[in-house]
Write a protein that holds these residues in place. Structure first.
Motif, PDB file in Angstrom:
ATOM      1  N   GLY A   1       0.766  -1.243   0.000  1.00 52.01           N
ATOM      2  CA  GLY A   1       0.000   0.000   0.000  1.00 52.01           C
ATOM      3  C   GLY A   1       0.794   1.288   0.000  1.00 52.01           C
ATOM      4  O   GLY A   1       0.221   2.352  -0.234  1.00 52.01           O
ATOM      5  N   SER A   2       2.076   1.242   0.267  1.00 51.12           N
ATOM      6  CA  SER A   2       2.851   2.489   0.260  1.00 51.12           C
ATOM      7  C   SER A   2       3.018   2.980  -1.175  1.00 51.12           C
ATOM      8  O   SER A   2       3.050   2.186  -2.122  1.00 51.12           O
ATOM      9  CB  SER A   2       4.214   2.296   0.915  1.00 51.12           C
ATOM     10  N   GLU A   3       3.081   4.300  -1.340  1.00 53.05           N
ATOM     11  CA  GLU A   3       3.224   4.906  -2.663  1.00 53.05           C
ATOM     12  C   GLU A   3       4.543   5.667  -2.736  1.00 53.05           C
ATOM     13  O   GLU A   3       5.040   6.163  -1.732  1.00 53.05           O
ATOM     14  CB  GLU A   3       2.047   5.838  -2.956  1.00 53.05           C
ATOM     15  N   TYR A   4       5.079   5.759  -3.970  1.00 54.63           N
ATOM     16  CA  TYR A   4       6.371   6.407  -4.162  1.00 54.63           C
ATOM     17  C   TYR A   4       6.426   6.990  -5.565  1.00 54.63           C
ATOM     18  O   TYR A   4       5.919   6.389  -6.516  1.00 54.63           O
ATOM     19  CB  TYR A   4       7.493   5.372  -3.967  1.00 54.63           C
ATOM     20  N   ARG A   5       7.043   8.151  -5.713  1.00 51.71           N
ATOM     21  CA  ARG A   5       7.248   8.772  -7.024  1.00 51.71           C
ATOM     22  C   ARG A   5       8.586   8.286  -7.588  1.00 51.71           C
ATOM     23  O   ARG A   5       9.622   8.486  -6.969  1.00 51.71           O
ATOM     24  CB  ARG A   5       7.243  10.285  -6.892  1.00 51.71           C
ATOM     25  N   VAL A   6       8.544   7.660  -8.755  1.00 46.63           N
ATOM     26  CA  VAL A   6       9.726   7.027  -9.343  1.00 46.63           C
ATOM     27  C   VAL A   6       9.984   7.616 -10.723  1.00 46.63           C
ATOM     28  O   VAL A   6       9.038   7.869 -11.481  1.00 46.63           O
ATOM     29  CB  VAL A   6       9.503   5.500  -9.482  1.00 46.63           C
ATOM     30  N   LYS A   7      11.244   7.824 -11.078  1.00 46.82           N
ATOM     31  CA  LYS A   7      11.582   8.254 -12.434  1.00 46.82           C
ATOM     32  C   LYS A   7      11.132   7.176 -13.411  1.00 46.82           C
ATOM     33  O   LYS A   7      11.324   5.988 -13.153  1.00 46.82           O
ATOM     34  CB  LYS A   7      13.093   8.461 -12.599  1.00 46.82           C
ATOM     35  N   ARG A   8      10.570   7.573 -14.543  1.00 45.28           N
ATOM     36  CA  ARG A   8      10.113   6.609 -15.545  1.00 45.28           C
ATOM     37  C   ARG A   8      11.260   5.703 -15.988  1.00 45.28           C
ATOM     38  O   ARG A   8      11.059   4.509 -16.248  1.00 45.28           O
ATOM     39  CB  ARG A   8       9.490   7.350 -16.747  1.00 45.28           C
ATOM     40  N   SER A   9      12.462   6.233 -16.041  1.00 42.74           N
ATOM     41  CA  SER A   9      13.612   5.441 -16.469  1.00 42.74           C
ATOM     42  C   SER A   9      13.957   4.337 -15.468  1.00 42.74           C
ATOM     43  O   SER A   9      14.712   3.427 -15.784  1.00 42.74           O
ATOM     44  CB  SER A   9      14.830   6.337 -16.695  1.00 42.74           C
ATOM     45  N   ASN A  10      13.402   4.399 -14.252  1.00 40.64           N
ATOM     46  CA  ASN A  10      13.632   3.372 -13.237  1.00 40.64           C
ATOM     47  C   ASN A  10      12.468   2.386 -13.139  1.00 40.64           C
ATOM     48  O   ASN A  10      12.314   1.709 -12.125  1.00 40.64           O
ATOM     49  CB  ASN A  10      13.883   3.997 -11.869  1.00 40.64           C
ATOM     50  N   LEU A  11      11.646   2.304 -14.179  1.00 40.49           N
ATOM     51  CA  LEU A  11      10.521   1.370 -14.214  1.00 40.49           C
ATOM     52  C   LEU A  11      10.630   0.465 -15.436  1.00 40.49           C
ATOM     53  O   LEU A  11      10.957   0.924 -16.526  1.00 40.49           O
ATOM     54  CB  LEU A  11       9.193   2.124 -14.285  1.00 40.49           C
ATOM     55  N   ILE A  12      10.361  -0.815 -15.238  1.00 45.55           N
ATOM     56  CA  ILE A  12      10.287  -1.758 -16.353  1.00 45.55           C
ATOM     57  C   ILE A  12       8.883  -2.347 -16.346  1.00 45.55           C
ATOM     58  O   ILE A  12       8.522  -3.074 -15.411  1.00 45.55           O
ATOM     59  CB  ILE A  12      11.317  -2.899 -16.219  1.00 45.55           C
ATOM     60  N   PRO A  13       8.068  -2.051 -17.359  1.00 48.78           N
ATOM     61  CA  PRO A  13       6.717  -2.619 -17.416  1.00 48.78           C
ATOM     62  C   PRO A  13       6.768  -4.139 -17.563  1.00 48.78           C
ATOM     63  O   PRO A  13       7.671  -4.693 -18.183  1.00 48.78           O
ATOM     64  CB  PRO A  13       6.109  -1.978 -18.659  1.00 48.78           C
ATOM     65  N   VAL A  14       5.774  -4.820 -16.984  1.00 50.61           N
ATOM     66  CA  VAL A  14       5.697  -6.277 -16.989  1.00 50.61           C
ATOM     67  C   VAL A  14       4.557  -6.723 -17.901  1.00 50.61           C
ATOM     68  O   VAL A  14       3.448  -6.202 -17.811  1.00 50.61           O
ATOM     69  CB  VAL A  14       5.446  -6.807 -15.559  1.00 50.61           C
ATOM     70  N   LEU A  15       4.836  -7.691 -18.760  1.00 53.64           N
ATOM     71  CA  LEU A  15       3.781  -8.311 -19.568  1.00 53.64           C
ATOM     72  C   LEU A  15       2.999  -9.245 -18.659  1.00 53.64           C
ATOM     73  O   LEU A  15       3.536 -10.238 -18.180  1.00 53.64           O
ATOM     74  CB  LEU A  15       4.386  -9.122 -20.719  1.00 53.64           C
ATOM     75  N   GLU A  16       1.731  -8.936 -18.416  1.00 57.84           N
ATOM     76  CA  GLU A  16       0.947  -9.778 -17.517  1.00 57.84           C
ATOM     77  C   GLU A  16       0.224 -10.900 -18.245  1.00 57.84           C
ATOM     78  O   GLU A  16      -0.001 -11.953 -17.679  1.00 57.84           O
ATOM     79  CB  GLU A  16      -0.056  -8.937 -16.740  1.00 57.84           C
ATOM     80  N   ASP A  17      -0.188 -10.686 -19.467  1.00 57.65           N
ATOM     81  CA  ASP A  17      -0.891 -11.729 -20.212  1.00 57.65           C
ATOM     82  C   ASP A  17       0.028 -12.225 -21.317  1.00 57.65           C
ATOM     83  O   ASP A  17       0.004 -11.729 -22.430  1.00 57.65           O
ATOM     84  CB  ASP A  17      -2.198 -11.196 -20.800  1.00 57.65           C
ATOM     85  N   CYS A  18       0.853 -13.189 -20.984  1.00 59.12           N
ATOM     86  CA  CYS A  18       1.842 -13.702 -21.935  1.00 59.12           C
ATOM     87  C   CYS A  18       1.374 -14.983 -22.602  1.00 59.12           C
ATOM     88  O   CYS A  18       2.165 -15.704 -23.190  1.00 59.12           O
ATOM     89  CB  CYS A  18       3.162 -13.954 -21.222  1.00 59.12           C
ATOM     90  N   SER A  19       0.109 -15.297 -22.497  1.00 63.30           N
ATOM     91  CA  SER A  19      -0.367 -16.553 -23.054  1.00 63.30           C
ATOM     92  C   SER A  19      -0.103 -16.594 -24.550  1.00 63.30           C
ATOM     93  O   SER A  19      -0.409 -15.659 -25.279  1.00 63.30           O
ATOM     94  CB  SER A  19      -1.840 -16.697 -22.703  1.00 63.30           C
ATOM     95  N   ARG A  20       0.533 -17.657 -24.985  1.00 58.03           N
ATOM     96  CA  ARG A  20       0.859 -17.908 -26.394  1.00 58.03           C
ATOM     97  C   ARG A  20       1.870 -16.905 -26.945  1.00 58.03           C
ATOM     98  O   ARG A  20       1.916 -16.655 -28.136  1.00 58.03           O
ATOM     99  CB  ARG A  20      -0.386 -17.930 -27.271  1.00 58.03           C
ATOM    100  N   LEU A  21       2.679 -16.315 -26.075  1.00 57.22           N
ATOM    101  CA  LEU A  21       3.680 -15.337 -26.493  1.00 57.22           C
ATOM    102  C   LEU A  21       5.067 -15.956 -26.378  1.00 57.22           C
ATOM    103  O   LEU A  21       5.430 -16.511 -25.343  1.00 57.22           O
ATOM    104  CB  LEU A  21       3.603 -14.079 -25.626  1.00 57.22           C
ATOM    105  N   VAL A  22       5.845 -15.860 -27.444  1.00 56.53           N
ATOM    106  CA  VAL A  22       7.215 -16.341 -27.460  1.00 56.53           C
ATOM    107  C   VAL A  22       8.119 -15.119 -27.532  1.00 56.53           C
ATOM    108  O   VAL A  22       8.069 -14.359 -28.502  1.00 56.53           O
ATOM    109  CB  VAL A  22       7.479 -17.274 -28.670  1.00 56.53           C
ATOM    110  N   ILE A  23       8.914 -14.910 -26.477  1.00 55.95           N
ATOM    111  CA  ILE A  23       9.840 -13.779 -26.436  1.00 55.95           C
ATOM    112  C   ILE A  23      11.214 -14.281 -26.859  1.00 55.95           C
ATOM    113  O   ILE A  23      11.714 -15.271 -26.325  1.00 55.95           O
ATOM    114  CB  ILE A  23       9.905 -13.162 -25.028  1.00 55.95           C
ATOM    115  N   ILE A  24      11.811 -13.590 -27.806  1.00 52.77           N
ATOM    116  CA  ILE A  24      13.104 -13.989 -28.338  1.00 52.77           C
ATOM    117  C   ILE A  24      14.162 -13.007 -27.853  1.00 52.77           C
ATOM    118  O   ILE A  24      14.048 -11.805 -28.069  1.00 52.77           O
ATOM    119  CB  ILE A  24      13.063 -14.027 -29.879  1.00 52.77           C
TER     120      ILE A  24
END
Length: 148
Positions: free
Chosen positions: A89-112
């Motif tokens: 529940g804690s919140e924090y302001r983070v530089k965008r460059s310090n964030l890596i988005p996560v793929l949550e729905d990877c069904s049938r996805l092949v990452i190379i």
């Protein structure tokens, strides 16, 4: 990679493997293309992200370690920061460059991924509960030989 050396899967001369016709097809994605293909800029509220440890500008060695996953609350107006909420529940302001988005729905996805460190980082970043990564091939060749 310089623009002249970039490779895109849609330009590949190879036929990429697919399951039998009665099943949903696999989508193939280069690891380097994930941000541009799946995540808008600025990030949408609710996006799951990894927050990177910040060492400060004077101590930065170019590498960043993963700290913890959080959800984007909103983009801030102050210098490209994003408000995130951690699981407790804690919140924090983070530089965008310090964030890596996560793929949550990877069904049938092949990452190379081209290199082993890139693969290992992607497998940690994009694996959610109940999912797994499978390594086929390596930069030394033995796994590729076993699969063929």
């Amino acid at each position: 990679m310089p623009p002249s050396e970039e490779h895109h899967l849609d330009e590949s001369p190879f036929v990429l493997p697919q399951p039998c016709p009665s099943e949903k097809e696999y989508a193939y994605l280069l690891n380097n293309d994930i941000d541009s293909m799946y995540f808008s800029s600025p990030l949408s509220a609710g996006t799951l992200v990894w927050v990177l440890k910040s060492k400060g500008a004077s101590k930065s060695d170019g590498r960043s370690d993963l700290f913890m996953r959080a959800r984007v609350v909103r983009n801030m107006e102050d210098g490209g920061r994003v408000l995130v909420r951690y699981p407790k529940g804690s919140e924090y302001r983070v530089k965008r460059s310090n964030l890596i988005p996560v793929l949550e729905d990877c069904s049938r996805l092949v990452i190379i991924a081209a290199e082993t460190p890139e693969y290992r980082r992607a497998s940690v970043v994009h694996t959610c509960v109940g999912e797994c990564f499978l390594e086929i091939g390596c930069d030394f060749g033995p796994t590729v030989d076993q699969v063929q």
